[in-house]
Design an enzyme around this catalytic site. Structure first.
Site, PDB file in Angstrom:
ATOM      1  N   HIS A  72      -1.474   1.458   0.956  1.00  0.00           N
ATOM      2  CA  HIS A  72      -0.898   0.589   1.988  1.00  0.00           C
ATOM      3  C   HIS A  72      -0.955   1.244   3.355  1.00  0.00           C
ATOM      4  O   HIS A  72      -0.605   2.408   3.537  1.00  0.00           O
ATOM      5  CB  HIS A  72       0.516   0.126   1.628  1.00  0.00           C
TER       6      HIS A  72
ATOM      7  N   ASP B  33       2.997   8.895   2.607  1.00  0.00           N
ATOM      8  CA  ASP B  33       3.346   7.523   2.203  1.00  0.00           C
ATOM      9  C   ASP B  33       3.018   6.544   3.326  1.00  0.00           C
ATOM     10  O   ASP B  33       3.860   6.246   4.162  1.00  0.00           O
ATOM     11  CB  ASP B  33       4.837   7.465   1.866  1.00  0.00           C
TER      12      ASP B  33
ATOM     13  N   GLU C  38       3.568  -3.063   2.543  1.00  0.00           N
ATOM     14  CA  GLU C  38       4.118  -2.717   1.236  1.00  0.00           C
ATOM     15  C   GLU C  38       5.580  -2.308   1.348  1.00  0.00           C
ATOM     16  O   GLU C  38       6.395  -2.632   0.479  1.00  0.00           O
ATOM     17  CB  GLU C  38       3.308  -1.571   0.611  1.00  0.00           C
ATOM     18  N   GLU C  39       5.923  -1.608   2.424  1.00  0.00           N
ATOM     19  CA  GLU C  39       7.232  -0.981   2.519  1.00  0.00           C
ATOM     20  C   GLU C  39       8.392  -1.972   2.581  1.00  0.00           C
ATOM     21  O   GLU C  39       9.432  -1.744   1.991  1.00  0.00           O
ATOM     22  CB  GLU C  39       7.296  -0.050   3.737  1.00  0.00           C
TER      23      GLU C  39
ATOM     24  N   ASP D 170      -0.494   5.596  -4.166  1.00  0.00           N
ATOM     25  CA  ASP D 170       0.714   5.470  -3.345  1.00  0.00           C
ATOM     26  C   ASP D 170       1.792   6.421  -3.849  1.00  0.00           C
ATOM     27  O   ASP D 170       2.953   6.063  -3.970  1.00  0.00           O
ATOM     28  CB  ASP D 170       1.219   4.019  -3.355  1.00  0.00           C
TER      29      ASP D 170
ATOM     30  N   HIS E  65       9.711   8.678   3.158  1.00  0.00           N
ATOM     31  CA  HIS E  65      10.504   7.851   4.084  1.00  0.00           C
ATOM     32  C   HIS E  65      11.310   8.669   5.095  1.00  0.00           C
ATOM     33  O   HIS E  65      12.285   8.159   5.656  1.00  0.00           O
ATOM     34  CB  HIS E  65      11.456   6.924   3.322  1.00  0.00           C
TER      35      HIS E  65
END
Length: 470
Positions: free
Chosen positions: A282, A294, A328-329, A356, A426
């Protein structure tokens, strides 16, 4: 139409003959050699991370990432490269969040927090209230409205440290992040603070998506993550004095959806062009760091799969696509849109591979498929042994490829070593310097090798046993 010169045509015919006459071991060795000596994934990630940065859905940086990756795919000489429109949510963080713990005598201790993606803002002057700690929704229900109303709820359930599979540990506590505000609001809470999803103790708060479902706007309360160090501090202070107060201020907001794109490139199959194999990651990321693990890593590895096939002289039988999914997130809009269009066009996706889980050393794959297809995969396991790839298990694949699932196809996820992944996931330290070049390139080669095998043998072990050519 451009006519190839005889010498050039003979060269390509020679390369094609050499590849088709090679054993699978030799082709895979070539793929790994190309990736480790002539890889592009690290350079692509360098630009994506350091020149563009965090790529929150709907942001200017996300637009830049779409333009950059399309341009780079165009340079690879693929048969097709295009943008697939998709509407995505646009949530903005606003100015940096601020928080402190206040004791009854007025002393304050500043702590590290960040708003969770999708959260509403606090009042403009911030929010201060008594705080109550819980480990789960059952404790919340047991306390009830009488003890929760007017307070801030602190969810402090850590990831389970004795689980070797860190994604299992993450799955065991992530519901407090996503649904914590919605559940606490039922009992009259005015805000929510959530322990970061992180196995180590540090000062980095970790964001991530949260949702209110169909909760009315006037019932939605602000939600933020607190770093693990500060979560430990807050918990200790509450044990000593449960009358302490917590203050936090955040100015995030949800705006109208905007148009973005999935970025897609294709090598058209030479024998079965209507059978599709896709590999992807992503393109969006959270905004605190630059999204290198990520999922910048998955994006550039997936791009390099198609390049490595070409550089290794592999002419795919089936159409191979790289798909760089948007959103995606905080919505999965890109994955859903790709599957929707594929269904409308009646495209037959026989295999889909997603990366991912970070750019760490690859360990293997997890597969979402029937037993017959999995047994076919196990027959290829010896080919990966020289590269220390040993993990071949049935399980999940990836969020973006999930909507493509059928009864007969195979979905897979690259599984790197995950022990350090949630140190960065994140958070503001998900940056380019945390990615090791060789580990990233090993992952790209490992993905390419699996795509090569699925392209060569297909996914139906009843008609084709996937026999390894010696």
């Amino acid at each position: 139409m451009q006519i190839l010169k005889p010498a050039v045509l003979l060269y390509f015919l020679f390369i094609s003959f050499c590849v088709t006459s090679q054993s699978d071991e030799d082709v895979i060795k070539t793929i790994y050699s190309q990736s480790l000596t002539n890889g592009k994934s690290y350079d692509w990630l360098n630009y994506l991370s350091n020149q563009i940065g965090g790529r929150l859905s709907g942001s200017l940086n996300a637009e830049k990432a779409v333009a950059y990756t399309k341009e780079e795919l165009d340079k690879l000489g693929l048969d097709k490269v295009w943008l697939q429109p998709v509407m995505v949510p646009k949530w903005v963080r606003g100015i940096k969040e601020y928080a402190f713990i206040e004791t009854p005598n007025g002393q304050t201790t500043i702590v590290n927090i960040c708003a969770l993606g999708g959260s509403v803002a606090t009042p403009s002057l911030g929010l201060k209230a008594n705080i109550i700690e819980v480990k789960n929704f059952e404790e919340l229900e047991a306390l009830g409205k009488e003890k929760i109303e007017g307070k801030i709820v602190f969810y402090n359930r850590p990831m389970q440290a004795d689980l070797i599979n860190t994604f299992e540990a993450y799955g065991g506590c992530v519901n407090q992040r996503y649904s914590g505000a919605m559940e606490a609001s039922k009992y009259g809470a005015v805000g929510v603070i959530v322990r970061s999803m992180n196995l180590r103790l540090d000062d980095y708060p970790h964001t991530g998506s949260m949702g209110y479902e169909d909760l009315p706007n006037d019932k939605r309360i602000p939600s933020a993550a607190i770093s693990t160090n500060d979560g430990e501090l807050l918990s200790t202070m509450l044990q000593l004095d449960n009358s302490i107060k917590f203050y936090f201020k955040q100015s995030c907001k949800q705006l109208k959806d905007v148009q973005s794109y999935n970025v897609i490139g294709e090598i058209t199959g030479s024998e079965y062009p209507n059978e599709y194999i896709i590999v992807g990651g992503h393109l969006d990321s959270w905004d605190l760091g630059d999204g290198s693990h990520d999922d910048g890593a998955g994006v550039v590895q997936s791009m390099d799969v198609l390049r490595l096939l070409k550089e290794s002289g592999v002419r795919p039988k089936r159409s191979i696509r790289v798909v760089l999914f948007m959103n995606e997130e905080n919505g999965l809009r890109g994955g859903k849109k790709y599957a929707e269009v594929a269904k409308q066009k009646n495209e037959n996706h026989v295999f889909a591979l997603e990366s991912d889980s970070g750019g760490f050393t690859p360990r293997g794959f997890s597969f979402d498929c029937n037993d017959a297809s999995f047994n076919q995969v196990l027959n290829w396991k010896p080919l990966f042994k020289p590269y220390l790839i040993h993990y071949f298990e049935k399980g999940g694949s990836g969020a973006d490829v999930g909507p493509l699932k059928t009864e007969t196809n195979v979905l897979a996820g690259l599984r790197p070593d995950s022990q350090r992944y949630f140190d960065h996931h994140h958070a503001s330290n998900d940056t380019f310097d945390a990615v090791n070049k060789r580990e990233l390139e090993l992952g790209a080669a490992t993905m390419t090798a699996l795509v090569y095998l699925f392209d060569k043998y297909g996914v139906n072990p009843i008609t084709n046993k996937g026999t390894i050519k010696k």
